[in-house]
Design an enzyme around this catalytic site. Structure first.
Site, PDB file in Angstrom:
ATOM      1  N   ASN A 215       0.833  -1.225   0.120  1.00 25.23           N
ATOM      2  CA  ASN A 215      -0.081  -0.129   0.021  1.00 25.23           C
ATOM      3  C   ASN A 215       0.867   1.227   0.105  1.00 25.23           C
ATOM      4  OD1 ASN A 215       0.698   0.488   2.730  1.00 25.23           O
ATOM      5  ND2 ASN A 215      -0.269  -1.297   3.188  1.00 25.23           N
ATOM      6  N   ASP A 284      -4.337  -6.464   4.700  1.00 22.97           N
ATOM      7  CA  ASP A 284      -5.294  -7.312   5.541  1.00 22.97           C
ATOM      8  C   ASP A 284      -5.196  -8.769   4.682  1.00 22.97           C
ATOM      9  OD1 ASP A 284      -6.491  -5.786   7.419  1.00 22.97           O
ATOM     10  OD2 ASP A 284      -7.526  -4.782   5.849  1.00 22.97           O
ATOM     11  N   LYS A 294       9.872 -17.013 -10.228  1.00 22.70           N
ATOM     12  CA  LYS A 294       8.994 -16.180 -10.988  1.00 22.70           C
ATOM     13  C   LYS A 294       8.090 -16.734 -11.766  1.00 22.70           C
ATOM     14  CE  LYS A 294       9.610 -12.513 -14.357  1.00 22.70           C
ATOM     15  NZ  LYS A 294      10.333 -11.698 -15.661  1.00 22.70           N
ATOM     16  N   PHE A 328      -4.720   3.372  14.821  1.00 20.86           N
ATOM     17  CA  PHE A 328      -4.981   4.223  13.666  1.00 20.86           C
ATOM     18  C   PHE A 328      -6.152   3.765  12.910  1.00 20.86           C
ATOM     19  CE2 PHE A 328      -2.242   8.095  13.068  1.00 20.86           C
ATOM     20  CZ  PHE A 328      -1.316   7.991  13.998  1.00 20.86           C
ATOM     21  N   LYS A 342     -13.616   0.082  15.622  1.00 23.37           N
ATOM     22  CA  LYS A 342     -12.295  -0.820  15.805  1.00 23.37           C
ATOM     23  C   LYS A 342     -11.880  -0.622  17.297  1.00 23.37           C
ATOM     24  CE  LYS A 342     -10.975  -0.161  10.953  1.00 23.37           C
ATOM     25  NZ  LYS A 342     -10.320   0.647  10.005  1.00 23.37           N
ATOM     26  N   LYS A 346     -10.891  -4.273  18.750  1.00 22.91           N
ATOM     27  CA  LYS A 346      -9.369  -4.439  19.057  1.00 22.91           C
ATOM     28  C   LYS A 346      -9.141  -4.006  20.406  1.00 22.91           C
ATOM     29  CE  LYS A 346      -8.732  -3.792  14.119  1.00 22.91           C
ATOM     30  NZ  LYS A 346      -7.913  -3.647  13.104  1.00 22.91           N
TER      31      LYS A 346
END
Ligand code: PMT
Length: 402
Positions: A215, A284, A294, A328, A342, A346
């Site tokens: 990301n 995730d 490869k 976060f 969350k 969590k």
């Protein structure tokens, strides 16, 4: 005997904040005298300082003397410390060049006490090489400077040049006056003895030896918090995904690649930690199988099967004992609702939500726009600020929980 602080006020929009500094110093039982330049009087009436300091404010060298002493010499001799706030480019330039043409500059020239400047001006002015050379020259001569803050300035620009908060200025001045060794060193070690475990950056999930899923996280947010925590005296371990950033001074970095590596690293240090702040953008999902070689192109459709990664934060939340746990939440919609979910899922103490679709917030930016949501339901929204500033906001809150 009460220590005497001589305030030198020059003309800038931040003058009003110095009223708060004066009030704070007075409450700490310091005696205050004030000199205001003519320009400063354009922003705030001397009567305000007179009322707060309970002392006459000097505004002009040629006023009829209120005492029989030569006023600038008397004030200069009496002061244990002089605080010039806000300090304009003009007063810094005058002092650096030996110019003494009004009450304030003559008094600065005449005093033998420690002089502290708190500059406040537009970023371009502050960064102007002439101003920077004057500051460097004065520092060399033993004058102290409180670094300005960065943020939105009255002129609408974003950058360095903001007068530090009244709390920071007051703390600096008190430190100078009461702690000979620190000489105003603002490196307050308020997190000394505390252990911070911080994660930053992206995880990368290999498809084959050449390709991976990842990301946009640059690591800036987590590195900024780690840097500030170390500066404030904490012991810091930074578990970092692949980034281009240098490890902040005094921080121990553990490099990881995948979510599973990060899981291992975070769990291995969890018992050691007093506080855990998880800024990392964890993938995730990962490819179910990583090809050893490869993957070759053969013009047919390629289907990647993804399996969920462990939720690191949730697993830490399940095992938490004494740790303050901060997550976060990177969202593009329903930011607050998702962030609230969350916190519960969590087992967090608080969560820092940022809308990554907003300009100036989220990935790669030097700034962020955050909302802190606490487990008791309280919600605080913050304006756009540098990631280092937000880091300190988060650390202050963690400190409350500790
Ligand atoms: O690195 P920068 O370029 O400075 O960008 C900063 C940032 C946008 C990455 C940062 O501000 C941020 O929002 N980080 C959280 C990114 C994220 O993964 O958010 P999330 O809402 O998907 O996850 C919620 C929390 O659970 C996060 O603390 C995350 O670290 C944690 N998590 C998520 C998934 C997972 N498998 N394990 C986790 O621990």
């Amino acid at each position: 005997m009460k220590k005497n602080i001589l305030l030198g006020i020059t003309g800038g929009i931040a003058v009003y904040k110095v009223l708060d500094v004066a009030s704070k110093l007075r409450k700490l039982n310091y005696e205050l005298n004030t000199i205001m330049t003519k320009n400063a009087c354009e922003f705030v009436n001397p009567l305000s300082f007179q009322t707060i300091t309970n002392n006459y404010v000097v505004t002009d060298t040629f006023e009829r003397p209120k005492t029989w002493d030569v006023e600038h010499i008397a004030l200069a001799k009496k002061a244990d410390l002089m605080l010039i706030a806000p300090a304009t480019a003009n007063i810094i330039g005058k002092v650096a060049n030996g110019i003494a043409d009004d009450m304030l500059s003559t008094t600065i020239m005449a005093t033998k006490c420690q002089v502290v400047f708190a500059p406040a001006m537009n970023t371009a002015m502050y960064e102007n090489p002439i101003v920077q050379e004057n500051i460097a020259y004065l520092k060399e001569k033993g004058y102290l400077f409180i670094e300005p803050d960065s943020g939105w300035l009255a002129c609408g620009d974003l950058g360095a040049g903001k007068l530090p908060t009244p709390e920071r200025i007051t703390e600096y001045v008190v430190n100078c006056l009461e702690n000979e060794e620190s000489k105003g060193n603002l490196q307050t070690k308020d997190l000394e003895g505390k252990h911070f475990l911080i994660s930053a950056g992206p995880t990368i999930e290999a498809i084959d030896p050449m390709r991976y899923i990842t990301n946009h996280s640059s690591g800036k947010m987590g590195y900024a918090i780690a840097k500030e925590a170390a500066r404030r005296g904490a012991e810091v371990i930074l578990v970092s995904g692949a980034t281009q950033l240098e490890c902040p001074k005094g921080v121990l970095r553990i490099d990881v690649k995948s979510a599973r590596d990060m899981y291992e690293a975070m769990h291995s240090k969890f018992d050691w930690a007093d506080a855990v702040i998880k800024t990392a953008a964890v993938a995730d999902y990962r490819p179910k199988d990583t090809s050893e070689h490869k993957i070759k192109k053969d013009n047919s459709k390629l289907v990647l099967e993804l399996v969920p990664n462990p939720d690191i934060l949730q697993s830490l939340g399940e095992k938490k004992t004494h740790q303050v746990l901060v997550g976060f939440a990177a969202e593009t919609q329903n930011v607050i609702d998702y962030a609230k979910q969350k916190i519960e899922k969590k087992n967090l103490d608080f969560i820092v939500a940022n809308n990554i679709a907003t300009k100036g917030a989220g990935f790669k930016e030097d700034t962020n726009i955050a909302t802190i949501i606490e487990k008791n339901g309280s919600i605080t929204e913050y304006d756009k600020m540098y990631k280092s500033e937000l880091g300190n906001v988060i650390l202050d809150k963690v400190k409350d929980y500790l």
